[in-house]
Design a protein around this motif. Sequence first.
Motif, PDB file in Angstrom:
ATOM      1  N   PHE A  66       0.849  -1.183   0.000  1.00 15.70           N
ATOM      2  CA  PHE A  66       0.000   0.000   0.000  1.00 15.70           C
ATOM      3  C   PHE A  66       0.887   1.236   0.000  1.00 15.70           C
ATOM      4  CE2 PHE A  66      -2.704   2.911   2.783  1.00 15.70           C
ATOM      5  CZ  PHE A  66      -3.565   3.288   1.769  1.00 15.70           C
ATOM      6  N   GLN A  67       0.456   2.264  -0.727  1.00 16.52           N
ATOM      7  CA  GLN A  67       1.178   3.528  -0.784  1.00 16.52           C
ATOM      8  C   GLN A  67       0.313   4.598  -0.116  1.00 16.52           C
ATOM      9  OE1 GLN A  67       2.309   4.630  -4.752  1.00 16.52           O
ATOM     10  NE2 GLN A  67       3.150   6.560  -4.093  1.00 16.52           N
ATOM     11  N   PRO A  68       0.399   4.717   1.228  1.00 13.54           N
ATOM     12  CA  PRO A  68      -0.461   5.667   1.940  1.00 13.54           C
ATOM     13  C   PRO A  68      -0.195   7.113   1.537  1.00 13.54           C
ATOM     14  CG  PRO A  68       0.690   4.223   3.471  1.00 13.54           C
ATOM     15  CD  PRO A  68       1.276   3.997   2.125  1.00 13.54           C
ATOM     16  N   LEU A  69      -1.208   7.921   1.686  1.00 11.29           N
ATOM     17  CA  LEU A  69      -1.098   9.344   1.422  1.00 11.29           C
ATOM     18  C   LEU A  69       0.034   9.920   2.266  1.00 11.29           C
ATOM     19  CD1 LEU A  69      -2.528  11.604  -0.146  1.00 11.29           C
ATOM     20  CD2 LEU A  69      -3.952  11.975   1.852  1.00 11.29           C
ATOM     21  N   GLY A  70       0.890  10.701   1.629  1.00 10.65           N
ATOM     22  CA  GLY A  70       2.001  11.320   2.330  1.00 10.65           C
ATOM     23  C   GLY A  70       3.302  10.551   2.268  1.00 10.65           C
ATOM     24  N   MET A  71       3.322   9.388   1.628  1.00 12.01           N
ATOM     25  CA  MET A  71       4.537   8.572   1.563  1.00 12.01           C
ATOM     26  C   MET A  71       5.448   8.962   0.388  1.00 12.01           C
ATOM     27  SD  MET A  71       4.842   6.237   4.022  1.00 12.01           S
ATOM     28  CE  MET A  71       5.775   4.881   3.351  1.00 12.01           C
ATOM     29  N   LYS A  72       5.029   9.922  -0.407  1.00  9.01           N
ATOM     30  CA  LYS A  72       5.843  10.461  -1.500  1.00  9.01           C
ATOM     31  C   LYS A  72       6.402   9.378  -2.423  1.00  9.01           C
ATOM     32  CE  LYS A  72       7.223  14.623   0.995  1.00  9.01           C
ATOM     33  NZ  LYS A  72       6.224  14.933   1.798  1.00  9.01           N
ATOM     34  N   GLY A  73       5.528   8.491  -2.872  1.00  9.04           N
ATOM     35  CA  GLY A  73       5.927   7.469  -3.839  1.00  9.04           C
ATOM     36  C   GLY A  73       6.416   6.168  -3.241  1.00  9.04           C
ATOM     37  N   HIS A  74       6.589   6.107  -1.944  1.00  5.89           N
ATOM     38  CA  HIS A  74       7.052   4.875  -1.307  1.00  5.89           C
ATOM     39  C   HIS A  74       5.852   4.034  -0.882  1.00  5.89           C
ATOM     40  CE1 HIS A  74      11.172   6.263  -1.196  1.00  5.89           C
ATOM     41  NE2 HIS A  74      10.728   7.434  -0.756  1.00  5.89           N
ATOM     42  N   PHE A  81       1.582  -1.781   7.607  1.00  9.66           N
ATOM     43  CA  PHE A  81       0.713  -0.611   7.725  1.00  9.66           C
ATOM     44  C   PHE A  81      -0.347  -0.849   8.797  1.00  9.66           C
ATOM     45  CE2 PHE A  81      -3.240   1.554   6.540  1.00  9.66           C
ATOM     46  CZ  PHE A  81      -2.817   2.872   6.548  1.00  9.66           C
ATOM     47  N   MET A  82      -0.998  -2.019   8.748  1.00  7.93           N
ATOM     48  CA  MET A  82      -2.060  -2.332   9.706  1.00  7.93           C
ATOM     49  C   MET A  82      -1.517  -2.429  11.135  1.00  7.93           C
ATOM     50  SD  MET A  82      -4.403  -5.028   7.584  1.00  7.93           S
ATOM     51  CE  MET A  82      -5.773  -4.414   6.611  1.00  7.93           C
ATOM     52  N   ILE A  83      -0.336  -2.995  11.288  1.00  7.77           N
ATOM     53  CA  ILE A  83       0.290  -3.085  12.609  1.00  7.77           C
ATOM     54  C   ILE A  83       0.637  -1.689  13.114  1.00  7.77           C
ATOM     55  CG2 ILE A  83       2.387  -3.827  13.836  1.00  7.77           C
ATOM     56  CD1 ILE A  83       2.278  -6.366  11.983  1.00  7.77           C
ATOM     57  N   ILE A 104      -4.004  -1.133  -4.217  1.00  7.02           N
ATOM     58  CA  ILE A 104      -4.938  -0.779  -3.152  1.00  7.02           C
ATOM     59  C   ILE A 104      -5.131   0.733  -3.211  1.00  7.02           C
ATOM     60  CG2 ILE A 104      -5.330  -0.700  -0.668  1.00  7.02           C
ATOM     61  CD1 ILE A 104      -3.619  -3.284  -0.480  1.00  7.02           C
ATOM     62  N   ALA A 105      -6.369   1.151  -3.481  1.00  5.75           N
ATOM     63  CA  ALA A 105      -6.689   2.576  -3.598  1.00  5.75           C
ATOM     64  C   ALA A 105      -7.057   3.177  -2.249  1.00  5.75           C
ATOM     65  CB  ALA A 105      -7.837   2.770  -4.590  1.00  5.75           C
ATOM     66  N   TRP A 106      -7.675   2.384  -1.391  1.00  9.64           N
ATOM     67  CA  TRP A 106      -8.102   2.900  -0.090  1.00  9.64           C
ATOM     68  C   TRP A 106      -8.223   1.756   0.903  1.00  9.64           C
ATOM     69  CZ3 TRP A 106     -13.705   3.815   1.629  1.00  9.64           C
ATOM     70  CH2 TRP A 106     -13.747   4.529   2.838  1.00  9.64           C
ATOM     71  N   VAL A 107      -7.691   1.984   2.092  1.00  9.73           N
ATOM     72  CA  VAL A 107      -7.904   1.106   3.230  1.00  9.73           C
ATOM     73  C   VAL A 107      -8.898   1.864   4.111  1.00  9.73           C
ATOM     74  CG1 VAL A 107      -6.880  -0.053   5.224  1.00  9.73           C
ATOM     75  CG2 VAL A 107      -5.553   0.186   3.102  1.00  9.73           C
ATOM     76  N   PRO A 108     -10.178   1.485   4.094  1.00 11.48           N
ATOM     77  CA  PRO A 108     -11.171   2.207   4.895  1.00 11.48           C
ATOM     78  C   PRO A 108     -10.739   2.334   6.349  1.00 11.48           C
ATOM     79  CG  PRO A 108     -12.254   0.682   3.425  1.00 11.48           C
ATOM     80  CD  PRO A 108     -10.781   0.380   3.343  1.00 11.48           C
ATOM     81  N   GLY A 109     -11.000   3.504   6.893  1.00 15.48           N
ATOM     82  CA  GLY A 109     -10.564   3.806   8.246  1.00 15.48           C
ATOM     83  C   GLY A 109      -9.267   4.599   8.259  1.00 15.48           C
ATOM     84  N   HIS A 111      -6.316   6.901   5.334  1.00 19.23           N
ATOM     85  CA  HIS A 111      -6.230   7.738   4.141  1.00 19.23           C
ATOM     86  C   HIS A 111      -6.223   6.898   2.867  1.00 19.23           C
ATOM     87  CE1 HIS A 111      -5.440  11.387   6.359  1.00 19.23           C
ATOM     88  NE2 HIS A 111      -4.482  10.788   7.039  1.00 19.23           N
ATOM     89  N   PRO A 112      -6.598   7.514   1.736  1.00 16.55           N
ATOM     90  CA  PRO A 112      -6.487   6.796   0.459  1.00 16.55           C
ATOM     91  C   PRO A 112      -5.023   6.703   0.027  1.00 16.55           C
ATOM     92  CG  PRO A 112      -7.242   9.047   0.084  1.00 16.55           C
ATOM     93  CD  PRO A 112      -7.179   8.839   1.576  1.00 16.55           C
ATOM     94  N   SER A 113      -4.799   5.959  -1.027  1.00 16.60           N
ATOM     95  CA  SER A 113      -3.461   5.827  -1.591  1.00 16.60           C
ATOM     96  C   SER A 113      -3.020   7.138  -2.223  1.00 16.60           C
ATOM     97  CB  SER A 113      -3.472   4.733  -2.665  1.00 16.60           C
ATOM     98  OG  SER A 113      -2.292   4.779  -3.434  1.00 16.60           O
ATOM     99  N   GLU A 114      -1.744   7.406  -2.130  1.00 13.74           N
ATOM    100  CA  GLU A 114      -1.141   8.576  -2.773  1.00 13.74           C
ATOM    101  C   GLU A 114      -1.447   8.580  -4.270  1.00 13.74           C
ATOM    102  OE1 GLU A 114       1.106  12.017  -2.685  1.00 13.74           O
ATOM    103  OE2 GLU A 114       1.185  10.725  -0.940  1.00 13.74           O
ATOM    104  N   GLN A 115      -1.520   7.385  -4.876  1.00 15.26           N
ATOM    105  CA  GLN A 115      -1.702   7.245  -6.322  1.00 15.26           C
ATOM    106  C   GLN A 115      -3.056   7.731  -6.822  1.00 15.26           C
ATOM    107  OE1 GLN A 115      -0.901   3.053  -6.066  1.00 15.26           O
ATOM    108  NE2 GLN A 115       0.988   3.297  -7.242  1.00 15.26           N
ATOM    109  N   VAL A 116      -4.075   7.740  -5.978  1.00 12.66           N
ATOM    110  CA  VAL A 116      -5.426   8.099  -6.434  1.00 12.66           C
ATOM    111  C   VAL A 116      -6.065   9.218  -5.617  1.00 12.66           C
ATOM    112  CG1 VAL A 116      -5.854   5.813  -7.423  1.00 12.66           C
ATOM    113  CG2 VAL A 116      -6.523   6.280  -5.057  1.00 12.66           C
ATOM    114  N   ALA A 117      -5.302   9.822  -4.719  1.00  8.70           N
ATOM    115  CA  ALA A 117      -5.830  10.905  -3.887  1.00  8.70           C
ATOM    116  C   ALA A 117      -6.167  12.116  -4.745  1.00  8.70           C
ATOM    117  CB  ALA A 117      -4.806  11.285  -2.827  1.00  8.70           C
TER     118      ALA A 117
END
Length: 132
Positions: A66-74, A81-83, A104-109, A111-117
């Motif tokens: 998963f590429q969470p929002l704010g990870m700048k491409g990482h 992530f879940m842990i 993965i575009a979004w893990v509910p609960g 932020h969305p992925s950086e790629q589709v935000a």
Amino acid sequence: GEQFQLDLPGEFALPGGWRLRAQAVTVDAQLYQLATANPDPFQAWLDRERLEFPLVVRSRLPGDRFQPLGMKGHSLKLSDFMINRKLPRRARQGWPLILSGKQIAWVPGFHPSEQVALQASTVEAIHLQLSA
């Protein structure tokens, strides 16, 4: 391992008692502000032009990243992530994930992925809301 295809617009019953609502929306300055300051982690706005359709809902699989929002491409392993986010172990296996293509575009609960935000230039978005 079961997958559900999201048709837009729609409301879907998911395993575990979850309900997912999906709809297309036009993005204006007010909606952009709301989406980027989103106080509800169980709703997300995704940039329609950056998505691969159909969107799919499934639970996690070994090796998911998963590429969470704010990870700048990482990216990071979804399990890490879940842990890190302290999602209880018993909830992780059945947690619904929203996929765009193989990403993965979004893990509910969360932020969305950086790629589709949403970006300031976003014109159309997909609004997703998960409820129990």
